[in-house]
Motif scaffolding. Structure first.
Motif, mmCIF file in Angstrom:
data_model
loop_
_atom_site.group_PDB
_atom_site.id
_atom_site.type_symbol
_atom_site.label_atom_id
_atom_site.label_comp_id
_atom_site.label_asym_id
_atom_site.label_seq_id
_atom_site.Cartn_x
_atom_site.Cartn_y
_atom_site.Cartn_z
ATOM 1 N N ARG A 114 35.086 -19.676 18.209
ATOM 2 C CA ARG A 114 34.056 -20.313 17.380
ATOM 3 C C ARG A 114 33.983 -19.677 15.993
ATOM 4 N N ALA A 124 36.869 -21.177 14.103
ATOM 5 C CA ALA A 124 36.607 -22.571 13.745
ATOM 6 C C ALA A 124 35.529 -22.706 12.673
ATOM 7 N N LEU A 169 32.409 -22.243 13.145
ATOM 8 C CA LEU A 169 31.150 -22.709 13.722
ATOM 9 C C LEU A 169 30.141 -21.573 13.805
ATOM 10 N N VAL A 196 39.572 -28.930 16.859
ATOM 11 C CA VAL A 196 39.269 -28.178 18.070
ATOM 12 C C VAL A 196 39.257 -29.121 19.269
#
Lengths: 258, 249
Positions: free
Chosen positions: B47, B50, B52, B76
């Motif tokens: 995460r 990514a 996020l 993803v």
């Protein structure tokens, strides 16, 4: 076969009612038998007073439900996405929501008069809550994983709202509107009942019942209101099944305000 | 230049480290697997990569650019396919959905959707809705969506953990084939040691939480790989034993 079974229940109920009248168990002047009511129901549509009243009621209902939907979804989205605002307004909403709109009729008449605007305003007041609450609660139920996935693909904020959030809450909102449809009808007919000199189903039934003692006409008008409510509900259920079949789970658990 | 460079990455939840100090690179065209025990912080790491989750320490760079927020060149694939597809859109609609914000014409979008669906063998199901498909097919849709997006880097978070064994083997082979045809760089997180060896060019072994890279193993298995013969080779067995030993440590 469930349709036949449902119909059997209805026929049985009508037979009992008919028998009660014929056997003198109830005064036929107070509760006319269904055979008379159904004949009267057919004749209603030749009565200009009734047709005008029915048109006024249905129109007011449609306007009220439309306004309640716009208001409920709009405010619901706002409260659902701004937690601070929701926290501040919830006590007010929790106070206003359970108020029976019928109890507000005298106040509304005093403020707004006996014209159509009064019943529309009361209809909107009563019908907004289920839609508003369903919308704002549904926002909290949107799957965070789904939102995260589209965020990973850098889908714009606007398309996240229109393409993901709104369809996700759709079944909940539709359930709210379906509940509100009958609530709006109750509030509108109730207002017509108490607002002297107005046009509408409620006022029609009131006049026929109190000055003419025509209970067959009153009941026939009631049957009309009942049928209308049934058809609207069935219509919304059909729309829900047709357009948001993927949300059948969500919609059955979506009746938070029911 | 490396495709992905992770340097000194750490993440803490409320003062407790989930990922302590992770550094590695992924070269263009590579398939790298990150394997580690359950709850070691693999998903947190992914995460952070990514975009996020902002890392507490360290940096992530995607072809040289420091990652702040979700980078534009990344897709993803999550484990729970059923929650990451839009239930009201068809298979083709789901694959196409992220492409609209990429400034592509209708024709280009359509051809990408068709291409991606044919890669994952779902051309016939283009008009169906996700709930009409099996779990394995739904995960194929997620993979097709990521492929159609044509990211520089595809991240996969335990992508086959929720499907049955046979489907899992099929999907593993699918990833190997589409990766070859699409020329994709893939970083895949898994807790399955065999899967990591079977798929990867390189395996990074993570420690117990808070995660650090304890070992990097080059997988010198020939391509194309085969579910039966590859898994029976001495190299395969040696590598999986080595990884299992590292994880137990």
């Amino acid at each position: 076969m469930p349709f036949v079974r449902k119909l059997a229940g209805l026929v049985g109920f009508l037979l009992l009612w008919e028998a009660a009248g014929r056997l003198g168990l109830v005064d036929a002047r107070v509760l006319p038998p269904p055979s008379e009511v159904l004949v009267r129901f057919g004749l209603l549509f030749t009565d200009r007073g009734f047709v005008a009243g029915a048109v006024s009621t249905v129109l007011s209902w449609a306007i009220a439900l439309l306004c309640a939907t716009v208001l409920g979804v709009g405010v619901g989205l706002l409260l659902g996405s701004v937690p601070a605002l929701r926290l501040i307004t919830m006590p007010v909403i929790e106070f206003l929501r359970p108020l029976p709109s019928v109890a507000l009729i005298p106040l509304a008449i005093a403020l707004l008069g006996t014209q159509a605007q009064t019943k529309i305003v009361l209809g909107v007041f009563a019908a907004t809550w289920p839609i508003l609450l369903n919308t704002s609660y549904a926002l909290g139920e949107v799957d965070p994983r789904l939102l995260e996935t589209v965020r990973c693909f850098r889908v714009s904020r606007w398309r996240r709202l229109v393409g993901v959030t709104l369809p996700s809450i759709g079944p909940f909102v539709l359930t709210g509107v379906r509940i509100s449809a009958s609530i709006a009808l109750i509030a509108i007919v109730g207002t017509e009942f108490l607002a002297g000199g107005s046009i509408g189903l409620g006022q029609y039934a009131f006049v026929q019942g109190t000055s003419g003692g025509r209970m067959d006409v009153v009941l026939a008008a009631t049957v009309f209101a009942g049928l209308f409510g049934c058809l609207v509900n069935a219509g919304f259920l059909a729309v829900q099944r047709r357009w948001v079949s993927w949300g059948s789970v969500a919609s059955s658990s979506g009746e938070v305000a029911a | 230049m490396s495709m992905l460079e992770v340097a000194g990455l750490g993440h803490a939840y409320g003062g407790v480290d989930a990922v302590s100090d992770v550094s590695f690179v992924v070269e263009p065209g590579e398939l790298v697997c990150i394997v580690g025990p359950s709850g070691c912080g693999k998903s947190t790491l992914l995460r952070c990569i990514a975009g996020l989750l902002p890392p507490t320490r360290g940096t992530v760079s995607l072809h040289g650019d420091r990652v702040v927020g979700v980078p534009s060149d990344l897709a993803v694939v999550f484990q729970d396919y059923s929650r990451s597809l839009l239930p009201w859109r068809t298979v083709a609609g789901n694959v196409e959905f992220p492409l609209r914000d990429r400034g592509l014409s209708t024709v280009e979008r359509r051809s990408r959707v068709e291409e991606a669906l044919s890669w994952v063998g779902l051309s016939e199901a283009a008009g169906k809705h996700p709930f009409e498909l099996s779990g394995g097919m739904q995960q194929r849709v997620s993979i097709a969506r990521a492929l159609a997006y044509r990211p520089a880097l595809m991240l996969m978070d335990e992508p086959f953990a929720s499907v049955d064994a046979q489907t899992r083997a099929d999907l593993e082979d699918l990833v190997l084939t589409v990766r070859a045809s699409a020329g994709m760089t893939v970083l895949l997180v898994t807790h399955d040691i065999d899967e990591s060896v079977y798929l990867a060019d390189r395996v990074l072994v993570l420690s117990q939480s808070p995660a650090t890279v304890v070992e990097t193993l080059k997988v010198d298995l020939s391509s194309p790989r085969d579910q039966i013969t590859t898994r029976g080779t001495d190299t395969f067995v040696r590598l999986r034993t080595e990884i299992a030993r590292q994880i137990r440590r």
